[in-house]
Design a protein around this motif. Structure first.
Motif, PDB file in Angstrom:
ATOM      1  N   SER A   1      28.823  23.327  13.001  1.00  0.00           N
ATOM      2  CA  SER A   1      30.270  21.961  12.852  1.00  0.00           C
ATOM      3  C   SER A   1      29.719  20.476  12.475  1.00  0.00           C
ATOM      4  CB  SER A   1      30.267  21.220  14.933  1.00  0.00           C
ATOM      5  OG  SER A   1      30.767  22.441  15.567  1.00  0.00           O
TER       6      SER A   1
ATOM      7  N   VAL B   1      33.009  20.953   4.424  1.00  0.00           N
ATOM      8  CA  VAL B   1      33.924  21.158   4.121  1.00  0.00           C
ATOM      9  C   VAL B   1      35.141  19.874   3.705  1.00  0.00           C
ATOM     10  CG1 VAL B   1      35.694  23.052   5.144  1.00  0.00           C
ATOM     11  CG2 VAL B   1      33.352  23.186   5.473  1.00  0.00           C
TER      12      VAL B   1
ATOM     13  N   SER C   1      27.013  20.651  10.295  1.00  0.00           N
ATOM     14  CA  SER C   1      27.924  21.064   8.617  1.00  0.00           C
ATOM     15  C   SER C   1      28.959  20.804   7.948  1.00  0.00           C
ATOM     16  CB  SER C   1      26.594  22.104   8.189  1.00  0.00           C
ATOM     17  OG  SER C   1      27.464  23.030   8.447  1.00  0.00           O
ATOM     18  N   SER C   2      30.053  20.950   8.813  1.00  0.00           N
ATOM     19  CA  SER C   2      31.119  21.673   8.026  1.00  0.00           C
ATOM     20  C   SER C   2      31.553  20.018   8.297  1.00  0.00           C
ATOM     21  CB  SER C   2      32.034  22.099   9.126  1.00  0.00           C
ATOM     22  OG  SER C   2      31.598  23.281  10.134  1.00  0.00           O
TER      23      SER C   2
END
Lengths: 122, 378
Positions: B158, B165, B160-161
């Motif tokens: 979560s 992203v 790292s997203s």
């Protein structure tokens, strides 16, 4: 750009399903979720699935059993196994069963996006 | 041949040598201990035969018997005949000696076989136990690894997203933060449960028992779990008089928290959770009941085992498989018990009912009631 590409996430951990769906949906994929192998197979049988992410430690039917079934019924369907098991034996076993990718938990969002984008763009 | 012979018969040879030495010693004792009664010497050879049978087996015992017979008649007979078989009486004596030796050898050999069998069975049992223990250790390690890594994977994934992203909108980012937060709490719960279980098992926690109001403990737990309980209805049923149980309030709070948390997580949303307090035969009893599927019959024997999670649907709900094991350990420390039963046995969805029984419970005297009424809800 990824319209019409359907992915099914099969994992009994709600947190994993939740964050994977969010990032894959953000990338434009259509995401289906299943908390067990049985539910995952139902989705694969009834939906136009392009890729599967599969956990190994599932309740009921184990992930390896499901992998065998999927690769037998849909040999061309790419499967990325995502599991906490990080040993060589498991990796070798799932590769023998036909898994296309293996990601060990925990992993970064980019790791899974790279795998999915590479698979579905080819 | 010689090596094999000596390795097989060195025992009987030594035993016969000792028996012969003893026989010679008996014959040459000074007066009044010396005896010319050769029966004692025959008995010594018999004992040697039994010893061989028990120590090495049937063949060695027969060899000892035969050797004993020869030595006895060659070294200790007093007749001119080399074997001393000059009268019918001596022949009968010889036959009785051989028969007694054979019987002793057979019984001794059987005893030896039995002892050997028992030794092998014990060794096998020990080996099997060790194997089971090792398998259990591996299974526990795999389970702990899974339960630690899964929430950690959600947290790392979560976060790292959110970091990497770029295509995520604000709503998705918020959801990811919530996921990371919930999973971090789950991870913390799991680690706390492991630490608690370890402390309980190691015996480093000594229960500090005193008289406490169970209702006060239950209300404290409800306050702690307020966020998780949300709008779920929880009913506390008290007897018409005040009650006190003899218990460790911290440990009991922990046990009730685990049970109430389970009732919230696994119970049917539309059926209230009920907590009953009562005194039964001077025992303090707390029951926590919820509706829902309940626990499958085949799983019920294992629900208090560490890392055991009862049903398939469980895995979709955050859990560590340690909560009930901790409750069980806590109740054992109180010399009490915890029992599972179906809350609604006649219904299709029987739900669950956990009963905690503490060894001592009492009605509170009226004076104490007045003084402590306020403290009950502290």
């Amino acid at each position: 750009m990824h319209k019409e590409k359907h992915i099914v996430i099969i994992d009994d951990a709600e947190g994993i399903r939740s964050f994977l769906s969010l990032i894959l949906e953000a990338e434009g994929y259509v995401v289906h979720q299943a908390s067990s192998a049985e539910k995952g197979l139902e989705i694969i049988h009834n939906q136009p699935i392009d890729m599967v992410t599969l956990d190994l430690g599932l309740p009921g039917m184990d992930g390896t059993e499901m992998l065998e079934i999927v690769k037998q019924d849909y040999p061309e369907l790419p499967v990325a196994v995502i599991s906490v098991r990080d040993d060589l034996l498991t990796k070798q076993m799932v590769r023998t069963l036909g898994a296309d990718y293996y990601l060990a938990k925990p992993f970064e969002a980019n790791d899974v996006l790279d795998v999915v984008n590479e698979t579905l763009s080819s | 041949m010689s090596n094999r012979f000596y390795s097989r018969y060195w025992g009987p040879i030594v035993v016969l040598a000792i028996a012969t030495g003893l026989g010679w010693f008996l014959l040459h004792l000074p007066d009044p201990y010396t005896s010319q009664d050769f029966t004692n010497i025959a008995m010594i050879y018999l004992v040697a035969t039994v010893f061989s049978a028990v120590s090495w087996g049937l063949v060695q015992s027969l060899a000892t018997a035969f050797g004993g017979f020869l030595l006895y008649h060659i070294l200790f007979n007093t007749t001119d005949n080399i074997l001393g078989l000059d009268t019918p009486h001596s022949i009968i004596s010889l036959l009785v000696f051989i028969a007694a030796s054979l019987i002793a050898a057979l019984f001794g050999s059987r005893t030896r076989q039995k002892l050997e069998k028992e030794r092998l069975q014990n060794a096998l049992h020990k080996e099997r136990k060790e194997k089971e223990h090792e398998e259990l250790r591996s299974a526990l390690l795999a389970s702990v690894t899974h339960d630690l890594k899964t929430p950690l994977a959600s947290v790392i994934g979560s976060l790292s997203s959110i970091r990497h992203v770029g295509s995520l909108d604000d709503e998705a980012r918020t959801k990811l933060i919530i996921t990371a937060h919930e999973e971090a709490i789950r991870l913390n719960d799991f680690i706390s449960n492991i630490l608690n279980m370890t402390k309980l098992e190691s015996g480093s926690i000594e229960p500090e028992q005193d008289w406490h109001y169970p209702v006060a403990i239950i209300r404290r737990v409800m306050k702690i779990l307020q966020a998780r309980i949300g709008r779920r209805k929880v009913i506390i049923n008290e007897p018409p008089y005040d009650t006190q149980f003899y218990l460790d309030s911290q440990l009991t709070e922990h046990a009730i928290q685990n049970l109430l948390d389970n009732a919230v997580k696994y119970g049917a949303q539309d059926i209230p959770i009920t907590i009953d307090i009562s005194i039964d035969n001077n025992q303090g009893v707390i029951t926590i009941t919820n509706g829902g599927d309940g626990i499958p019959e085949e799983c019920r024997n294992n629900i208090f085992n560490k890392f055991y999670r009862p049903s398939k649907r469980d895995s979709s709900v955050a859990g560590t498989g340690l909560g009930l094991a901790i409750c069980h350990a806590i109740m054992q420390m109180h010399n009490g018990n915890i029992v599972f039963s179906e809350a609604f046995p006649d219904k299709e969805e029987p739900g669950t009912c956990f009963t905690l029984a503490f060894p001592k419970g009492r009605r509170v005297p009226a004076t104490a009631h007045q003084i402590t009424k306020e403290a009950r809800y502290a």
